[in-house]
Design a protein around this motif. Sequence first.
Motif, PDB file in Angstrom:
ATOM      1  N   ARG A  32       0.810  -1.198   0.000  1.00 17.73           N
ATOM      2  CA  ARG A  32       0.000   0.000   0.000  1.00 17.73           C
ATOM      3  C   ARG A  32       0.856   1.267   0.000  1.00 17.73           C
ATOM      4  NH1 ARG A  32      -3.967  -2.544   4.569  1.00 17.73           N
ATOM      5  NH2 ARG A  32      -1.939  -2.695   5.557  1.00 17.73           N
ATOM      6  N   GLY A  33       2.028   1.185   0.596  1.00 22.04           N
ATOM      7  CA  GLY A  33       2.839   2.378   0.802  1.00 22.04           C
ATOM      8  C   GLY A  33       3.269   3.091  -0.463  1.00 22.04           C
ATOM      9  N   GLY A  34       3.408   2.342  -1.541  1.00 24.44           N
ATOM     10  CA  GLY A  34       3.854   2.960  -2.784  1.00 24.44           C
ATOM     11  C   GLY A  34       2.785   3.739  -3.512  1.00 24.44           C
ATOM     12  N   VAL A  35       1.525   3.553  -3.134  1.00 20.65           N
ATOM     13  CA  VAL A  35       0.428   4.168  -3.899  1.00 20.65           C
ATOM     14  C   VAL A  35       0.391   5.699  -3.767  1.00 20.65           C
ATOM     15  CG1 VAL A  35      -2.074   4.194  -4.264  1.00 20.65           C
ATOM     16  CG2 VAL A  35      -0.900   2.025  -3.845  1.00 20.65           C
ATOM     17  N   PRO A  36       0.483   6.277  -2.564  1.00 20.57           N
ATOM     18  CA  PRO A  36       0.494   7.744  -2.486  1.00 20.57           C
ATOM     19  C   PRO A  36       1.698   8.360  -3.196  1.00 20.57           C
ATOM     20  CG  PRO A  36       0.072   6.777  -0.328  1.00 20.57           C
ATOM     21  CD  PRO A  36       0.502   5.659  -1.217  1.00 20.57           C
ATOM     22  N   ASP A  50      -1.635   2.085 -12.052  1.00 15.06           N
ATOM     23  CA  ASP A  50      -2.126   0.741 -11.759  1.00 15.06           C
ATOM     24  C   ASP A  50      -1.280   0.161 -10.628  1.00 15.06           C
ATOM     25  OD1 ASP A  50      -3.696  -1.508 -11.924  1.00 15.06           O
ATOM     26  OD2 ASP A  50      -3.210  -1.983 -14.004  1.00 15.06           O
ATOM     27  N   LEU A  51      -1.623  -1.035 -10.200  1.00 15.75           N
ATOM     28  CA  LEU A  51      -0.939  -1.684  -9.086  1.00 15.75           C
ATOM     29  C   LEU A  51      -0.171  -2.926  -9.540  1.00 15.75           C
ATOM     30  CD1 LEU A  51      -3.780  -1.722  -6.381  1.00 15.75           C
ATOM     31  CD2 LEU A  51      -2.082   0.070  -6.818  1.00 15.75           C
ATOM     32  N   VAL A  52       0.895  -3.217  -8.815  1.00 17.15           N
ATOM     33  CA  VAL A  52       1.548  -4.522  -8.893  1.00 17.15           C
ATOM     34  C   VAL A  52       1.293  -5.186  -7.547  1.00 17.15           C
ATOM     35  CG1 VAL A  52       3.674  -5.800  -9.286  1.00 17.15           C
ATOM     36  CG2 VAL A  52       3.369  -3.564 -10.342  1.00 17.15           C
ATOM     37  N   LEU A  53       0.495  -6.245  -7.554  1.00 18.95           N
ATOM     38  CA  LEU A  53       0.105  -6.888  -6.299  1.00 18.95           C
ATOM     39  C   LEU A  53       1.192  -7.870  -5.873  1.00 18.95           C
ATOM     40  CD1 LEU A  53      -3.680  -7.316  -7.048  1.00 18.95           C
ATOM     41  CD2 LEU A  53      -2.625  -5.741  -5.417  1.00 18.95           C
ATOM     42  N   VAL A  54       2.073  -7.368  -5.035  1.00 19.24           N
ATOM     43  CA  VAL A  54       3.215  -8.139  -4.559  1.00 19.24           C
ATOM     44  C   VAL A  54       3.213  -8.132  -3.038  1.00 19.24           C
ATOM     45  CG1 VAL A  54       4.688  -6.100  -4.720  1.00 19.24           C
ATOM     46  CG2 VAL A  54       5.749  -8.351  -4.661  1.00 19.24           C
ATOM     47  N   ARG A  55       3.645  -9.237  -2.448  1.00 17.09           N
ATOM     48  CA  ARG A  55       3.693  -9.331  -0.985  1.00 17.09           C
ATOM     49  C   ARG A  55       5.035  -9.896  -0.549  1.00 17.09           C
ATOM     50  NH1 ARG A  55       0.675  -7.038   2.666  1.00 17.09           N
ATOM     51  NH2 ARG A  55       0.662  -8.872   4.002  1.00 17.09           N
ATOM     52  N   LYS A  56       5.530  -9.305   0.523  1.00 21.10           N
ATOM     53  CA  LYS A  56       6.725  -9.841   1.160  1.00 21.10           C
ATOM     54  C   LYS A  56       6.387 -11.164   1.835  1.00 21.10           C
ATOM     55  CE  LYS A  56       7.953  -7.534   4.756  1.00 21.10           C
ATOM     56  NZ  LYS A  56       8.480  -6.390   5.487  1.00 21.10           N
ATOM     57  N   PHE A 196       5.273   8.464   8.592  1.00 20.83           N
ATOM     58  CA  PHE A 196       5.300   7.180   7.880  1.00 20.83           C
ATOM     59  C   PHE A 196       4.175   6.278   8.390  1.00 20.83           C
ATOM     60  CE2 PHE A 196       7.361   3.084   6.545  1.00 20.83           C
ATOM     61  CZ  PHE A 196       7.505   3.395   5.192  1.00 20.83           C
ATOM     62  N   ARG A 197       3.035   6.907   8.657  1.00 20.66           N
ATOM     63  CA  ARG A 197       1.897   6.111   9.127  1.00 20.66           C
ATOM     64  C   ARG A 197       1.472   5.116   8.046  1.00 20.66           C
ATOM     65  NH1 ARG A 197      -2.562   7.961   6.612  1.00 20.66           N
ATOM     66  NH2 ARG A 197      -2.348   9.953   5.525  1.00 20.66           N
ATOM     67  N   GLN A 198       0.831   4.060   8.492  1.00 22.78           N
ATOM     68  CA  GLN A 198       0.390   3.019   7.564  1.00 22.78           C
ATOM     69  C   GLN A 198      -0.685   3.560   6.621  1.00 22.78           C
ATOM     70  OE1 GLN A 198      -1.714  -0.523   9.158  1.00 22.78           O
ATOM     71  NE2 GLN A 198      -0.141  -1.711   8.123  1.00 22.78           N
ATOM     72  N   VAL A 199      -0.606   3.180   5.368  1.00 18.98           N
ATOM     73  CA  VAL A 199      -1.617   3.559   4.382  1.00 18.98           C
ATOM     74  C   VAL A 199      -2.759   2.547   4.467  1.00 18.98           C
ATOM     75  CG1 VAL A 199      -2.095   3.899   1.915  1.00 18.98           C
ATOM     76  CG2 VAL A 199       0.128   4.570   2.870  1.00 18.98           C
TER      77      VAL A 199
END
Length: 221
Positions: A32-36, A50-56, A196-199
């Motif tokens: 989520r953090g990269g979106v803003p 658009d989004l790249v749906l990636v998860r650590k 750096f609050r969570q998005v």
Amino acid sequence: MMFQDREDAGRQLARALVKYRSRHPVILALPRGGVPVAAEVAEKLDAPLDLVLVRKIGVPMQPELAMGAVVDGEQPVIVRNQDVIELTGVSERTFDAVCDEELAEIERRRERYLGNRARSDARGQVAIIVDDGIATGATTLAAIRALRKREPKELVLAVPVAPLETLQRLHAEVGAIVCLDTPQDFVAIGYYYRDFRQVSDNEVIAILKRFPAKKMTASGS
């Protein structure tokens, strides 16, 4: 370098990317953090988002430590951080179990964020991958390799902050890297942001509503 928040980082990053505006790029954010951050870039470059749906894939007892990453698709792209796996003694079964959990979270996010939204076509386009920063690079590498399968004309990685060592490992994976700050003694991404609050999911959804995944042409197609 210290960023006020993700929007500030995005505005600064957009200025460094302005040369790509005439090449009509596609902006691809890591939620989520990269979106803003990516939203500011998309606005400045007048580009679709658009989004790249990636998860650590985090170590079970230390989830912030990436032992890999996964990107969804017909054949999910999985990147393993072998050094971390060996250091922590994580078994293959445990790795696969955490990977399955993250794939389920990716599916949840796709339904929540995207629904029936049109998706950007990266084929033959300049694709700019944007996040709020990079630490180990596992999620970024997974995103890059997944996007390469979509056959863009050029892949550009753009982030406000990342350790130089990580960028050096990623350099061969993309056509260009734009990074505003490469601190020698990298601490953590959040260290370089005052806010750096969570998005939240709702913030991601609201941003996507403002930015279409495809730009309308003069003919309306």
